[in-house]
Motif scaffolding. Structure first.
Motif, PDB file in Angstrom:
ATOM      1  N   ASP A   1       0.869  -1.179   0.000  1.00  0.00           N
ATOM      2  CA  ASP A   1       0.000   0.000   0.000  1.00  0.00           C
ATOM      3  C   ASP A   1       0.901   1.223   0.000  1.00  0.00           C
ATOM      4  O   ASP A   1       1.666   1.434   0.949  1.00  0.00           O
ATOM      5  CB  ASP A   1      -0.889   0.030   1.249  1.00  0.00           C
ATOM      6  CG  ASP A   1      -2.013  -0.990   1.176  1.00  0.00           C
ATOM      7  OD1 ASP A   1      -2.013  -1.780   0.216  1.00  0.00           O
ATOM      8  OD2 ASP A   1      -2.866  -1.002   2.070  1.00  0.00           O
ATOM      9  N   VAL A   2       0.829   2.028  -1.053  1.00  0.00           N
ATOM     10  CA  VAL A   2       1.686   3.207  -1.162  1.00  0.00           C
ATOM     11  C   VAL A   2       0.822   4.455  -1.291  1.00  0.00           C
ATOM     12  O   VAL A   2      -0.213   4.445  -1.962  1.00  0.00           O
ATOM     13  CB  VAL A   2       2.661   3.074  -2.358  1.00  0.00           C
ATOM     14  CG1 VAL A   2       1.903   2.970  -3.667  1.00  0.00           C
ATOM     15  CG2 VAL A   2       3.647   4.227  -2.400  1.00  0.00           C
ATOM     16  N   ILE A   3       1.227   5.519  -0.615  1.00  0.00           N
ATOM     17  CA  ILE A   3       0.487   6.781  -0.612  1.00  0.00           C
ATOM     18  C   ILE A   3       1.278   7.804  -1.412  1.00  0.00           C
ATOM     19  O   ILE A   3       2.418   8.122  -1.069  1.00  0.00           O
ATOM     20  CB  ILE A   3       0.278   7.300   0.827  1.00  0.00           C
ATOM     21  CG1 ILE A   3      -0.370   6.224   1.698  1.00  0.00           C
ATOM     22  CG2 ILE A   3      -0.564   8.569   0.820  1.00  0.00           C
ATOM     23  CD1 ILE A   3      -0.312   6.525   3.187  1.00  0.00           C
ATOM     24  N   LEU A   4       0.689   8.317  -2.489  1.00  0.00           N
ATOM     25  CA  LEU A   4       1.357   9.330  -3.299  1.00  0.00           C
ATOM     26  C   LEU A   4       1.135  10.708  -2.684  1.00  0.00           C
ATOM     27  O   LEU A   4       0.005  11.106  -2.408  1.00  0.00           O
ATOM     28  CB  LEU A   4       0.824   9.317  -4.730  1.00  0.00           C
ATOM     29  CG  LEU A   4       1.025   8.033  -5.538  1.00  0.00           C
ATOM     30  CD1 LEU A   4       0.578   8.245  -6.976  1.00  0.00           C
ATOM     31  CD2 LEU A   4       2.475   7.577  -5.501  1.00  0.00           C
ATOM     32  N   THR A   5       2.230  11.421  -2.484  1.00  0.00           N
ATOM     33  CA  THR A   5       2.190  12.745  -1.872  1.00  0.00           C
ATOM     34  C   THR A   5       3.046  13.697  -2.689  1.00  0.00           C
ATOM     35  O   THR A   5       4.221  13.411  -2.918  1.00  0.00           O
ATOM     36  CB  THR A   5       2.730  12.693  -0.430  1.00  0.00           C
ATOM     37  OG1 THR A   5       1.975  11.755   0.319  1.00  0.00           O
ATOM     38  CG2 THR A   5       2.646  14.051   0.233  1.00  0.00           C
ATOM     39  N   PRO A   6       2.495  14.818  -3.143  1.00  0.00           N
ATOM     40  CA  PRO A   6       3.300  15.743  -3.949  1.00  0.00           C
ATOM     41  C   PRO A   6       4.151  16.659  -3.077  1.00  0.00           C
ATOM     42  O   PRO A   6       3.807  16.955  -1.942  1.00  0.00           O
ATOM     43  CB  PRO A   6       2.249  16.562  -4.699  1.00  0.00           C
ATOM     44  CG  PRO A   6       1.110  16.625  -3.732  1.00  0.00           C
ATOM     45  CD  PRO A   6       1.110  15.300  -2.998  1.00  0.00           C
ATOM     46  N   ILE A   7       5.260  17.107  -3.625  1.00  0.00           N
ATOM     47  CA  ILE A   7       6.019  18.185  -3.010  1.00  0.00           C
ATOM     48  C   ILE A   7       5.652  19.481  -3.734  1.00  0.00           C
ATOM     49  O   ILE A   7       5.111  20.398  -3.155  1.00  0.00           O
ATOM     50  CB  ILE A   7       7.535  17.927  -3.099  1.00  0.00           C
ATOM     51  CG1 ILE A   7       7.881  16.626  -2.377  1.00  0.00           C
ATOM     52  CG2 ILE A   7       8.302  19.090  -2.488  1.00  0.00           C
ATOM     53  CD1 ILE A   7       7.574  16.629  -0.898  1.00  0.00           C
TER      54      ILE A   7
END
Length: 295
Positions: free
Chosen positions: A92-98
């Protein structure tokens, strides 16, 4: 085996402190919990991800490496974990933008998925609320990287915000790969649809994708600062979506501005659609206030 892992004790260069605990036949599941601002980056986890771990949950994948040194370090860590024999059965991976997303970031994520996840392993992608799927930009990546289709399709389905062009600039065209892939995508988690400006009509395939089927849960149409350039035909399609409840746009003017003029594209709103709240965010220097109407 269940154990709480302290972020400060085990993350980054301190990961070796947890290596002894992780040696041996287990654990088989590692669930990471921490606040959004800190997150568990891949470089924090390398020393903890031993081959015995088959299920990994809570990894925040920050798209856009902040510097070259960090990017090189992540590449090295991925290679180390692959050589160690890490083969996750569930991830399970959570995509988070910078700030934004780049070709290299998706390539790095694809490398991790292809080398450290078992061939029949399951991958679940979720997104933080500020992670926006930019339809043209992201689907265009598939022209050179068709193997990313599954990853980007999951990203599109998980994104809370989706950006679509309402038209194209004069002399430009929507890439063929975007028009080919778009019908295969359902924005099932999207709550906000951002429409960009365009001086020329969009292709029919793009316009027809603004529908109940493609956006089953969208509640907000955001025209942003480009409201004056958003095309009416795209707005008409968007306001026909049954779940839509709100239209937002920005006003950049000296305040108080009376009267407040609605963007022309709102004249295309459906006469038979649901009651919509129109929300204007008025900004000028340090002054900001909200205006809300019903349409």
């Amino acid at each position: 085996q269940i154990c709480e892992i302290d972020y400060g004790m085990c993350s980054g260069d301190n990961g070796w402190r947890c290596t002894k605990w992780l040696s041996g036949p287990g654990p088989h599941t590692l669930t990471l919990e921490t606040d959004t601002s800190r997150g568990w980056e891949l470089t924090n986890l390398c020393d903890m991800l031993v081959p015995s771990i088959k299920r990994l949950k809570g990894v925040r994948w920050f798209l856009l490496c902040r510097d070259t040194h960090t990017a090189v370090k992540i590449d090295m860590k991925i290679a180390e974990m692959a050589e160690r024999g890490l083969q996750l059965e569930e991830l399970d991976v959570i995509l988070t933008p910078i700030h934004s997303t780049t070709l290299q970031d998706f390539g790095r994520l694809d490398k991790f998925l292809s080398t450290c996840v078992a061939p029949n392993g399951s991958i679940n992608i979720t997104c933080t609320p500020d992670m926006i799927f930019r339809t043209t930009e992201h689907l265009e990546l598939l022209a050179d990287h068709p193997s990313w289709a599954g990853m980007l399709t999951q990203f599109a389905s998980a994104a809370k915000g989706v950006k679509l062009p309402s038209g194209v600039a004069q002399g430009e065209a929507v890439p063929t790969v975007v028009l080919y892939r778009l019908p295969q995508v359902v924005f099932s988690s999207a709550e906000t649809l951002y429409l960009g400006a365009g001086s020329e009509p969009p292709p029919a395939a793009l316009l027809s994708h603004i529908s109940d089927r493609s956006f089953p849960h969208v509640t907000t149409l955001d025209l942003g600062q480009a409201a004056a350039g958003v095309r009416e035909d795209a707005v008409r399609r968007a306001t026909d979506v049954k779940s839509l409840r709100e239209v937002r746009f920005d006003i950049m003017a000296r305040l108080p501005a009376v009267p407040v003029l609605f963007p022309l594209c709102l004249g295309a709103c459906s006469q038979t659609g649901p009651l919509l709240h129109v929300h204007a965010d008025c900004r000028h220097t340090a002054v900001s206030f909200d205006c809300v109407w019903s349409l």
